[in-house]
Design an enzyme around this catalytic site. Structure first.
Site, PDB file in Angstrom:
ATOM      1  N   ASP A   1      99.007 -26.177 -29.220  1.00  0.00           N
ATOM      2  CA  ASP A   1      97.980 -25.172 -29.526  1.00  0.00           C
ATOM      3  C   ASP A   1      98.636 -23.812 -29.322  1.00  0.00           C
ATOM      4  O   ASP A   1      99.622 -23.706 -28.588  1.00  0.00           O
ATOM      5  CB  ASP A   1      96.792 -25.335 -28.564  1.00  0.00           C
ATOM      6  CG  ASP A   1      95.525 -24.666 -29.088  1.00  0.00           C
ATOM      7  OD1 ASP A   1      94.530 -25.357 -29.258  1.00  0.00           O
ATOM      8  OD2 ASP A   1      95.547 -23.436 -29.340  1.00  0.00           O
TER       9      ASP A   1
ATOM     10  N   GLU B   1      85.590 -33.863 -51.048  1.00  0.00           N
ATOM     11  CA  GLU B   1      84.464 -34.695 -50.606  1.00  0.00           C
ATOM     12  C   GLU B   1      83.293 -34.552 -51.564  1.00  0.00           C
ATOM     13  O   GLU B   1      83.045 -33.469 -52.096  1.00  0.00           O
ATOM     14  CB  GLU B   1      84.024 -34.282 -49.204  1.00  0.00           C
ATOM     15  CG  GLU B   1      85.073 -34.635 -48.172  1.00  0.00           C
ATOM     16  CD  GLU B   1      84.610 -34.421 -46.739  1.00  0.00           C
ATOM     17  OE1 GLU B   1      83.428 -34.155 -46.502  1.00  0.00           O
ATOM     18  OE2 GLU B   1      85.472 -34.531 -45.847  1.00  0.00           O
TER      19      GLU B   1
ATOM     20  N   ARG C   1      89.273 -31.453 -40.969  1.00  0.00           N
ATOM     21  CA  ARG C   1      89.008 -31.128 -42.369  1.00  0.00           C
ATOM     22  C   ARG C   1      90.029 -31.853 -43.245  1.00  0.00           C
ATOM     23  O   ARG C   1      91.220 -31.936 -42.896  1.00  0.00           O
ATOM     24  CB  ARG C   1      89.127 -29.618 -42.614  1.00  0.00           C
ATOM     25  CG  ARG C   1      87.923 -28.840 -42.147  1.00  0.00           C
ATOM     26  CD  ARG C   1      86.677 -29.167 -42.987  1.00  0.00           C
ATOM     27  NE  ARG C   1      85.501 -28.433 -42.561  1.00  0.00           N
ATOM     28  CZ  ARG C   1      84.612 -28.869 -41.658  1.00  0.00           C
ATOM     29  NH1 ARG C   1      84.764 -30.049 -41.085  1.00  0.00           N
ATOM     30  NH2 ARG C   1      83.562 -28.132 -41.342  1.00  0.00           N
TER      31      ARG C   1
ATOM     32  N   GLY D   1      81.418 -37.460 -38.391  1.00  0.00           N
ATOM     33  CA  GLY D   1      81.805 -37.072 -37.025  1.00  0.00           C
ATOM     34  C   GLY D   1      80.665 -36.397 -36.269  1.00  0.00           C
ATOM     35  O   GLY D   1      80.425 -36.687 -35.100  1.00  0.00           O
ATOM     36  N   ALA D   2      79.967 -35.487 -36.946  1.00  0.00           N
ATOM     37  CA  ALA D   2      78.930 -34.703 -36.264  1.00  0.00           C
ATOM     38  C   ALA D   2      77.557 -35.361 -36.346  1.00  0.00           C
ATOM     39  O   ALA D   2      76.575 -34.805 -35.863  1.00  0.00           O
ATOM     40  CB  ALA D   2      78.857 -33.323 -36.906  1.00  0.00           C
TER      41      ALA D   2
ATOM     42  N   ASP E   1      88.008 -39.287 -41.255  1.00  0.00           N
ATOM     43  CA  ASP E   1      86.570 -39.060 -41.453  1.00  0.00           C
ATOM     44  C   ASP E   1      86.347 -37.995 -42.523  1.00  0.00           C
ATOM     45  O   ASP E   1      85.216 -37.772 -42.934  1.00  0.00           O
ATOM     46  CB  ASP E   1      85.938 -38.614 -40.123  1.00  0.00           C
ATOM     47  CG  ASP E   1      84.419 -38.474 -40.214  1.00  0.00           C
ATOM     48  OD1 ASP E   1      83.778 -39.388 -40.791  1.00  0.00           O
ATOM     49  OD2 ASP E   1      83.866 -37.474 -39.719  1.00  0.00           O
TER      50      ASP E   1
ATOM     51  N   HIS F   1      82.618 -38.830 -43.375  1.00  0.00           N
ATOM     52  CA  HIS F   1      82.399 -37.501 -42.754  1.00  0.00           C
ATOM     53  C   HIS F   1      81.121 -37.525 -41.891  1.00  0.00           C
ATOM     54  O   HIS F   1      80.173 -36.789 -42.132  1.00  0.00           O
ATOM     55  CB  HIS F   1      82.329 -36.370 -43.784  1.00  0.00           C
ATOM     56  CG  HIS F   1      82.532 -35.002 -43.149  1.00  0.00           C
ATOM     57  ND1 HIS F   1      83.022 -33.924 -43.832  1.00  0.00           N
ATOM     58  CD2 HIS F   1      82.304 -34.542 -41.881  1.00  0.00           C
ATOM     59  CE1 HIS F   1      83.077 -32.870 -43.020  1.00  0.00           C
ATOM     60  NE2 HIS F   1      82.645 -33.226 -41.834  1.00  0.00           N
TER      61      HIS F   1
HETATM   62  C1  MLT Z   1      81.509 -29.312 -38.550  1.00  0.00           C
HETATM   63  O1  MLT Z   1      82.142 -28.444 -39.129  1.00  0.00           O
HETATM   64  O2  MLT Z   1      81.106 -29.143 -37.386  1.00  0.00           O
HETATM   65  C2  MLT Z   1      81.129 -30.593 -39.257  1.00  0.00           C
HETATM   66  O3  MLT Z   1      81.716 -30.657 -40.508  1.00  0.00           O
HETATM   67  C3  MLT Z   1      79.660 -30.632 -39.301  1.00  0.00           C
HETATM   68  C4  MLT Z   1      78.966 -31.650 -40.171  1.00  0.00           C
HETATM   69  O4  MLT Z   1      79.494 -32.633 -40.620  1.00  0.00           O
HETATM   70  O5  MLT Z   1      77.790 -31.398 -40.366  1.00  0.00           O
END
Ligand code: MLT
Length: 321
Positions: A171, A261, A232, A286-287, A256, A284
């Site tokens: 990082d 997309e 991403r 994850g959230a 993911d 996708h």
């Molecule tokens: C994010 O940027 O936090 C995620 O892509 C959110 C999502 O999938 O809604």
């Protein structure tokens, strides 16, 4: 205050916004031309989006628009520089879904090590194959390299430490606190790529990180290494990744996110990378836990409340010109 929500959004969040006195219009199907028309027709001051893209044309049509909120952490789907030129602020909800993304990252890691999805597919076909699937290496003592030790990277590190993994990170910021707490070691990217058994990417998307992992970086990894990406899609050159896995340069991947997309409402997805054996792909998501989406909705409400009552922009990611 008119608020247009052009994506799925928690019901409680909509109710809380109405409780603040906002006029809320929600349509998760809006995108492109229909979003432009709705933004003009509703005279919205606030636009809330999750997956829906917001290019400058939408802003030009929405004459009253002052604030765009990304109901998530990344905001690469919004033209935030274009918004700044039009005196429109873009705000996001950082950290609210970090635990959910970290949980999926760990889930992919275990799923790949134990080949859980392949096990399930075979059992569903009536095939018993303990001999083939009884060959996992296990996670304890293996090395996880975290690229980007922000909020999500830290949550990943904490969970991986509980699995007794060795932890490396790279990082621009040194995190002495995390190093002391979890025994993380900060190394250069090349060393991380060469030493890690699992490499997990937690960097922002956009032009600055496009194809950050490409043929050269894949070539530095161990032949057994597994690449994980819940950040991403554009961060990885997918063609190079598919080739690296197919030719045995690396062991596999858990993805993911993808370079291109589909919209949330689309039903088809033809990206060849997800068909490569030893790629475990998810949609996708994850959230996408109730906990994370509840926290994101609360943050969206907090941002709008502050803007409405005090003209303050919380988590603003673009400076208005
Ligand atoms: C994010 O940027 O936090 C995620 O892509 C959110 C999502 O999938 O809604």
């Amino acid at each position: 205050m008119n608020v247009l929500i052009a994506d799925k959004f928690e019901k409680a969040g909509v109710e809380n916004l109405r409780g603040l006195g906002c006029e809320v219009i929600q349509d998760p199907e809006l995108a492109g031309d229909t979003l432009r028309d709705a933004a003009a027709k509703t005279a919205c001051e606030v636009l809330v989006v999750r997956s829906t893209k917001v290019p400058a044309e939408i802003m030009d049509a929405a004459k009253n628009l002052k604030l765009i909120i990304r109901a998530g952490s990344g905001y690469d789907t919004i033209d935030s520089a274009g918004a700044a030129k039009r005196n429109i602020r873009v705000c996001n909800c950082p950290g609210m879904n970090a635990v959910a993304v970290a949980e999926l990252t760990l889930g992919l890691m275990i799923a790949i090590d134990r080949r859980i999805a392949d096990n399930v597919v075979d059992l569903r076909k009536g095939v018993w194959n303990k001999k083939e699937y009884g060959k996992a290496r296990g996670l304890k003592g293996r090395t996880l390299g975290i690229v980007g030790l922000g909020r999500i990277g830290c949550e990943v590190a904490q969970r991986a430490a509980a699995f007794d993994m060795n932890l490396l990170y790279t990082d621009i910021i040194e995190r002495k606190d995390m190093e002391e707490k979890l025994g993380l070691r900060k190394v250069e990217l090349d060393q991380l790529l060469a030493e890690a058994d699992f490499i997990s990417l937690h960097v922002p998307g956009g032009e600055g990180t496009k194809h950050f992992i490409s043929e050269a970086e894949l070539g530095k990894m161990k032949p057994t290494a597994v690449l994980l990406n819940c950040s991403r899609g554009g961060v990885i050159d997918e063609k190079a990744l598919a080739k690296a896995i197919e030719t045995g340069k690396i062991g596999g991947a858990g993805l993911d996110v993808y370079e291109i997309e589909p919209k949330a409402t689309d039903k088809d997805f033809a990206d060849p990378v997800v068909r490569v054996p030893r790629v475990y792909g998810t949609h996708h998501i994850g959230a996408s836990t109730d906990q994370a989406q509840g926290a994101v909705a609360d943050e969206v409400v907090r941002i709008i409340e502050n803007f409405k009552n005090s003209g303050i922009f919380i988590n603003c990611v673009n400076e208005a010109k």
